[in-house]
Design an enzyme around this catalytic site. Structure first.
Site, PDB file in Angstrom:
ATOM      1  N   HIS A 143      23.313  -8.844 -46.873  1.00  0.00           N
ATOM      2  CA  HIS A 143      24.101  -8.200 -47.933  1.00  0.00           C
ATOM      3  C   HIS A 143      24.843  -6.956 -47.433  1.00  0.00           C
ATOM      4  O   HIS A 143      25.511  -6.290 -48.205  1.00  0.00           O
ATOM      5  CB  HIS A 143      23.126  -7.796 -49.063  1.00  0.00           C
ATOM      6  CG  HIS A 143      23.792  -7.490 -50.373  1.00  0.00           C
ATOM      7  ND1 HIS A 143      24.521  -8.419 -51.079  1.00  0.00           N
ATOM      8  CD2 HIS A 143      23.834  -6.345 -51.120  1.00  0.00           C
ATOM      9  CE1 HIS A 143      24.974  -7.871 -52.196  1.00  0.00           C
ATOM     10  NE2 HIS A 143      24.581  -6.611 -52.248  1.00  0.00           N
ATOM     11  N   SER A 198      29.397  -7.116 -54.252  1.00  0.00           N
ATOM     12  CA  SER A 198      28.204  -7.074 -55.088  1.00  0.00           C
ATOM     13  C   SER A 198      28.554  -6.599 -56.501  1.00  0.00           C
ATOM     14  O   SER A 198      29.338  -7.259 -57.180  1.00  0.00           O
ATOM     15  CB  SER A 198      27.162  -6.184 -54.398  1.00  0.00           C
ATOM     16  OG  SER A 198      25.900  -6.422 -54.936  1.00  0.00           O
ATOM     17  N   ASP A 212      21.133 -13.223 -47.532  1.00  0.00           N
ATOM     18  CA  ASP A 212      21.234 -12.081 -48.439  1.00  0.00           C
ATOM     19  C   ASP A 212      20.011 -12.093 -49.361  1.00  0.00           C
ATOM     20  O   ASP A 212      19.792 -13.067 -50.089  1.00  0.00           O
ATOM     21  CB  ASP A 212      22.532 -12.253 -49.241  1.00  0.00           C
ATOM     22  CG  ASP A 212      22.839 -11.093 -50.173  1.00  0.00           C
ATOM     23  OD1 ASP A 212      21.885 -10.482 -50.700  1.00  0.00           O
ATOM     24  OD2 ASP A 212      24.032 -10.823 -50.386  1.00  0.00           O
TER      25      ASP A 212
END
Ligand SMILES: N[C@@H](CCC(=O)N[C@@H](CS)C(=O)NCC(=O)O)C(=O)O
Length: 277
Positions: free
Chosen positions: A256, A147, A223
């Protein structure tokens, strides 16, 4: 260097350490896993940069990298994601800014510029420190992250192609200068001039001529940040006809979280090990 903990794992050692950082003007904590092979010889080093809200500990506890890193003989270093401490400015109610949200950049604006220098910290100060204290082969370095940390890994690799031989990312923010959850932070850290943001944006760096041989990106289709924050297709578009290789794998049902990351962790470690031989 302060030793905060050391635990034997998979024949190697998972340690957590802290040191005084000049770049961030505070004490910084980081984790290092040393595989058993490093007892006999210097080993390649893999830098893992974490995402928003994380410390060094999230991937250490949930990333499940130790068995494979031990087998492949990789040293894995996991820095924190921002400066820390009571004297460091923060936005207490905003998880996308301040502590836990350093974005691997060197802030230029007040009050952030005093401490928020994670680019210099992760590319200069911490590597110099780690190379003094651990048996690392600094000619064999790879970098990966998740991320915000995927953004960090990709931008750092693109800017330092001679230093890193491999780069990969889990659900990276590929174009932070236009993503919902990073634009406000970039404005505060770097000021309103968007030209200055391009040095910290993987798509913009590629457009501006930066090159790295190849990337591996894994992304979950379930996600929740995919559409507004991550958008790996923008990077796929940016590398077209540049000679940069991209293996982009989109996975049905994965989100995620570290359940996703740990699922594909072995693949990433193998990807790096092959390029760090
Ligand atoms: N706090 C955010 C989520 C932030 C988040 O998902 N952070 C990711 C990195 S971007 C992470 O790794 N979180 C820590 C963890 O899962 O251990 C929310 O409430 O939506």
């Amino acid at each position: 260097m302060k030793i905060l903990s050391q635990n034997t794992a998979f024949g190697g050692m998972q340690g957590v350490y802290s040191h005084q950082s000049d770049a961030c003007n505070c004490e910084m904590t980081f984790a290092v896993f040393v595989p058993p092979k490093a007892i006999h010889e210097p080993c390649p080093v893999l830098w893992y940069l974490s995402g928003l809200t994380c410390t060094h500990a999230n991937v250490m506890e949930k990333g499940e990298y130790r068995r494979m890193a031990s087998e492949l003989g990789l040293i894995v270093v996991c820095p924190d994601t921002s400066p820390r401490g009571n004297d460091v400015p923060d936005e207490l109610t905003n998880w996308q800014m301040g502590k836990g949200a350093g974005f691997y950049l060197d802030a230029t604006e007040k009050p952030w510029a005093e401490n928020y220098r994670m680019y210099t910290y992760s590319t200069e100060e911490l590597p110099a420190f780690v190379s003094q204290h651990f048996r690392v082969d600094m000619d064999r370095q790879g970098i990966f992250g998740h991320s915000m940390g995927g953004h960090g890994a990709m931008t750092i690799a693109l800017k330092n192609p001679d230093r890193f031989r491999s780069c990969s990312a889990f659900a990276p923010i590929v174009e932070p200068s236009t993503a919902d959850w990073s634009v406000p932070a970039f404005e505060k850290y770097l000021g309103p001039d968007r030209a200055a943001w391009r040095r910290y944006d993987a798509c913009a760096l590629v457009e501006d001529g930066a090159r790295f041989p190849e990337f591996l990106i894994d992304q979950g289709k379930a996600d929740g940040f995919l559409e507004n924050g991550l958008r790996p297709w923008l990077f796929e578009e940016a590398v077209k006809e540049t000679g940069i290789g991209l293996t982009l794998r989109m996975h049905e049902r994965y989100d995620h979280s570290y359940y996703f990351i740990s699922t594909f962790m072995d693949d990433h470690l193998r990807w790096h090990a092959e390029r760090l031989r």
